[in-house]
Design a protein around this motif. Structure first.
Motif, mmCIF file in Angstrom:
data_model
loop_
_atom_site.group_PDB
_atom_site.id
_atom_site.type_symbol
_atom_site.label_atom_id
_atom_site.label_comp_id
_atom_site.label_asym_id
_atom_site.label_seq_id
_atom_site.Cartn_x
_atom_site.Cartn_y
_atom_site.Cartn_z
ATOM 1 N N LYS A 235 1.142 -1.442 -0.213
ATOM 2 C CA LYS A 235 -0.558 0.320 0.050
ATOM 3 C C LYS A 235 0.958 1.482 -0.390
ATOM 4 O O LYS A 235 -0.103 2.275 -0.364
ATOM 5 C CB LYS A 235 -0.778 -0.023 1.404
ATOM 6 C CG LYS A 235 -1.730 0.915 1.604
ATOM 7 C CD LYS A 235 -2.744 1.401 0.188
ATOM 8 C CE LYS A 235 -3.775 1.999 0.559
ATOM 9 N NZ LYS A 235 -5.106 2.311 -0.540
ATOM 10 N N LYS A 236 2.252 1.158 0.639
ATOM 11 C CA LYS A 236 3.086 2.676 0.556
ATOM 12 C C LYS A 236 3.756 2.239 -0.109
ATOM 13 O O LYS A 236 4.075 3.515 -0.430
ATOM 14 C CB LYS A 236 3.554 2.410 1.627
ATOM 15 C CG LYS A 236 2.912 2.225 3.502
ATOM 16 C CD LYS A 236 1.838 2.988 3.711
ATOM 17 C CE LYS A 236 0.479 3.479 4.003
ATOM 18 N NZ LYS A 236 0.286 4.341 5.003
ATOM 19 N N LEU A 237 4.467 1.481 -0.629
ATOM 20 C CA LEU A 237 5.478 1.502 -1.749
ATOM 21 C C LEU A 237 4.924 0.891 -2.994
ATOM 22 O O LEU A 237 4.406 0.360 -3.351
ATOM 23 C CB LEU A 237 6.836 0.605 -0.743
ATOM 24 C CG LEU A 237 7.780 1.044 -0.139
ATOM 25 C CD1 LEU A 237 8.397 0.239 0.798
ATOM 26 C CD2 LEU A 237 7.354 2.444 -0.051
ATOM 27 N N ASP A 292 5.346 7.825 3.953
ATOM 28 C CA ASP A 292 4.180 6.580 3.533
ATOM 29 C C ASP A 292 5.891 5.844 3.103
ATOM 30 O O ASP A 292 6.001 4.780 3.598
ATOM 31 C CB ASP A 292 4.771 6.640 2.489
ATOM 32 C CG ASP A 292 3.226 7.262 2.424
ATOM 33 O OD1 ASP A 292 2.418 7.484 3.909
ATOM 34 O OD2 ASP A 292 1.953 8.223 1.766
ATOM 35 N N SER A 293 7.086 6.436 2.748
ATOM 36 C CA SER A 293 8.393 5.432 2.626
ATOM 37 C C SER A 293 9.150 4.836 3.374
ATOM 38 O O SER A 293 8.810 3.453 2.807
ATOM 39 C CB SER A 293 9.006 6.466 0.886
ATOM 40 O OG SER A 293 10.519 6.028 0.819
ATOM 41 N N ILE A 295 7.498 4.303 6.598
ATOM 42 C CA ILE A 295 6.543 3.259 6.663
ATOM 43 C C ILE A 295 6.743 1.833 6.203
ATOM 44 O O ILE A 295 6.330 1.033 6.502
ATOM 45 C CB ILE A 295 5.310 3.635 7.106
ATOM 46 C CG1 ILE A 295 5.298 5.568 7.784
ATOM 47 C CG2 ILE A 295 4.087 2.669 7.454
ATOM 48 C CD1 ILE A 295 4.276 5.029 8.323
ATOM 49 N N GLY A 296 6.700 2.075 4.371
ATOM 50 C CA GLY A 296 6.984 1.321 3.479
ATOM 51 C C GLY A 296 7.880 0.429 4.390
ATOM 52 O O GLY A 296 8.009 -0.783 3.749
#
Length: 485
Positions: A235-237, A292-293, A295-296
Motif C-alpha cells: 500500500k505504501k510502496l 509513507d516511504s 513506513i513502507g
C-alpha cells in the motif's frame, strides 16, 4: 662310375642338398640312379633299333618302390599340413573364445558405464529443464500475486481479510499432493495412511491435539504476520520496491542461523547482509525519507524478518521435511488459520477497521486469483526442491524484482531514479551472494588451478607443434632432395 654311399645312406652332395631342401621326389640314391639312368640311355640313330632303351626307361620311370617312397613323404606332409592347419585354426578359435570370454565382461562393463553416463546426463538435462520451468513459474506466480494485490487495492483495501482468505487456501495443499501421488506412484496408498505417514514431521506419534496447538500456533502466527506485513507494504510502496526489500530475508536467515543455530560463519554472507542493509537505507532515501516511504520500508523489512524467523524456527524444531511432510504441514497451518484466526477478521469487520458493504460487493475474482497464485507459489517452491536444484528456487524469487519492475514501467507507476535503481541492484547482488555454497572459496581455487593447468598444457603444445612441423618439413625436403642429387 662307382658311387660311394655315406654312412647315413646319402651318396653324394646332390643327395644331401635334395634331402635338406626337402625335394618331394627325393629318395636315397636318387642322384646315383639318376646318373646311371642318364648313362644307361644310349643314343640311337634315326631308324636304328634300340630295344634296351625303352625297357630301361620304363624300368626307371615306373618302379613300384620308387613311387611308394616318393609318394609317402607327400602324403605325410599333406596329413601333417592339414593337421597343422586344423590345429592352428582350433587353437586360434580356442584363443578367440578365451579372448571373447575375457572381453565380454569388459564390453558389458563399458556398456554399463556408457549407460550410467547417459542416464546421468539425461537426469542433469531434465533437472535443468525442470529448473528453468520452475524458475519462470515461481517468478511469474510471485509477480502475479503482487500485481493482483495492487489492482485489488484500487477498490478494496482489507489487508488482513485478504491474508486470512489466502491462507485458508493452504488447506488444499495436501489434496493436491495426494492427487500427484495417485497419478505418479506405483504403489498407491489410502488418504489416511498417507496422511499418517506425512504426519511424522510432528514426531513419532504423529499429529496430536497437543502438538497441533504447540507446533502449529507459532508458525501460523508468523505465516500470517509475514503475509500481512507484505500486503501493508504494498500500500505504501511500489511492487518493485517491496519485492526487492523482501529479498533481504536471505540475509536475515543467515544472521539468525549464525546466532541461534550456531551455523558456520562466512565472510561473504556478512558482506551480503551489509549490502542488504545498505539497500534498505538507500530505498528509504530514494523518496527523501518520506513518511509513507519509511513506513513502507519498515513493513517490507518486517515481513522479511518474520519470514526469516519462520524458516529458522522450522529448521530448529522440525528439521528438514520432504514434499509430503511439507504439504501436510502447510495444510495444517490452513486448518489452524480457519479454526483459530477466523475471529480476527470478524472483529475487524464489526469495529469497521476493515469494513465492506456486502459480500456480493467483494472482488471475488481478484481475491481468488491472489489466493490461487499464492498457493501455486508455495507449491512450486516445495515441488522445485524435489525436481530440481534448490538454488534455482531462490533465483526464481529474485527474478520477481525485474519482473515487477517491467510491469510497473508498463503501468507507469514507478519512476526509477539513480538511488532506487542502485538500491535494487545492491539488494539483488547481496541476495545472490547468499546463495554461494559454504565451500565456494575451495571450489573457486580448484577452478582457477584447473584453468592454469589447461593454459600451461596448451602453451606446451603450441611450443612443440611448430618444432614438429619444422622437423617434418626438413625430413620431407631431405627425402625429396635425394632423387634430385
Amino acid at each position: 662310375m662307382d658311387v660311394k654311399a655315406a654312412p647315413n645312406g646319402v651318396a653324394t652332395i646332390e643327395d644331401r642338398i635334395l634331402r635338406i631342401t626337402g625335394y618331394y621326389g627325393y629318395y636315397p640314391g636318387y642322384s646315383s640312379q639318376k646318373s646311371t639312368s642318364r648313362s644307361s640311355v644310349t643314343r640311337c640313330k634315326p631308324g636304328a633299333n634300340c630295344p634296351s632303351s625303352h625297357s630301361s626307361i620304363s624300368r626307371q620311370l615306373s618302379p613300384l618302390s620308387v613311387t611308394e617312397d616318393s609318394s609317402a613323404p607327400i602324403l605325410e606332409l599333406q596329413s601333417r599340413g592339414a593337421s597343422g592347419v586344423c590345429g592352428h585354426r582350433t587353437e586360434r578359435q580356442n584363443r578367440s573364445g578365451d579372448d571373447g570370454t575375457q572381453a565380454h565382461p569388459e564390453n558389458s562393463s563399458q556398456e554399463n558405464r556408457i549407460k550410467a553416463r547417459c542416464l546421468s546426463c539425461t537426469s542433469m538435462v531434465l533437472k535443468a529443464v525442470w529448473g528453468l520451468l520452475i524458475i519462470l513459474s515461481v517468478s511469474s506466480s510471485w509477480v502475479g500475486t503482487t500485481q493482483i494485490v495492487k489492482i485489488t487495492y484500487k477498490n478494496f483495501y482489507c489487508p488482513f481479510f485478504m491474508t486470512w482468505f489466502s491462507t485458508n487456501w493452504n488447506i488444499m495443499f495436501f489434496p493436491v499432493y495426494y492427487s500427484g501421488h495417485l497419478a505418479t506412484a506405483q504403489e498407491k496408498q489410502s488418504p489416511m495412511k498417507k496422511f499418517r505417514e506425512c504426519s511424522r514431521i510432528f514426531g513419532e506419534d504423529g499429529l496430536t491435539l497437543k502438538l497441533f496447538l504447540k507446533r502449529t500456533a507459532p508458525f501460523s502466527i508468523l505465516w500470517t504476520l509475514t503475509n500481512y506485513l507484505y500486503l501493508l507494504a504494498l500500500k505504501k510502496l511500489t511492487a518493485t520496491d517491496v519485492s526487492a526489500l523482501f529479498c533481504c530475508n536471505k540475509a536475515f536467515v543467515f544472521l539468525l542461523s549464525w546466532i541461534v543455530l550456531k551455523d558456520r560463519f562466512m565472510g561473504v554472507r556478512i558482506v551480503a547482509a551489509i549490502m542488504a542493509i545498505t539497500g534498505i537505507v538507500m530505498m528509504a532515501y530514494a523518496d527523501n525519507f518520506h513518511a509513507d516511504s519509511i513506513i513502507g520500508v519498515a513493513f517490507a523489512v518486517g515481513s522479511a524478518s518474520t519470514s526469516a524467523l519462520y524458516k529458522v524456527l522450522f529448521k530448529m524444531f522440525l528439521g528438514s521435511a520432504n514434499f509430503g511432510e511439507a504439504a501436510h504441514f502447510v495444510s495444517t497451518l490452513g486448518f489452524f488459520n480457519l479454526i483459530f484466526i477466523s475471529f480476527t477478521p470478524v472483529i475487524l469487520y464489526f469495529t469497521k477497521v476493515e469494513h465492506w458493504s456486502s459480500f456480493a460487493a467483494l472482488p471475488w475474482g481478484c481475491l481468488c486469483g491472489m489466493a490461487g497464485l499464492w498457493l501455486a507459489f508455495n507449491i512450486l517452491v516445495n515441488v522445485g526442491v524435489v525436481l530440481t536444484y534448490p538454488i534455482l528456487i531462490s533465483i526464481g524469487t529474485v527474478l520477481s524484482v525485474p519482473g515487477n519492475a517491467a510491469v510497473d514501467l508498463l503501468k507507469q507507476e514507478v519512476i526509477f531514479n539513480v538511488v532506487r535503481l542502485a538500491a535494487t541492484i545492491i539488494i539483488c547482488i547481496g541476495f545472490l551472494l547468499m546463495l554461494l555454497p559454504e565451500e565456494w572459496d575451495e571450489i573457486t581455487l580448484r577452478f582457477i588451478n584447473s584453468l592454469k593447468e589447461k593454459k600451461s598444457e596448451e602453451h606446451v603444445d603450441d611450443i612443440t607443434d611448430p618444432s614438429g612441423h619444422l622437423r617434418s618439413r626438413s625430413r620431407a625436403n631431405g627425402t625429396v632432395s635425394i632423387p634430385l642429387a
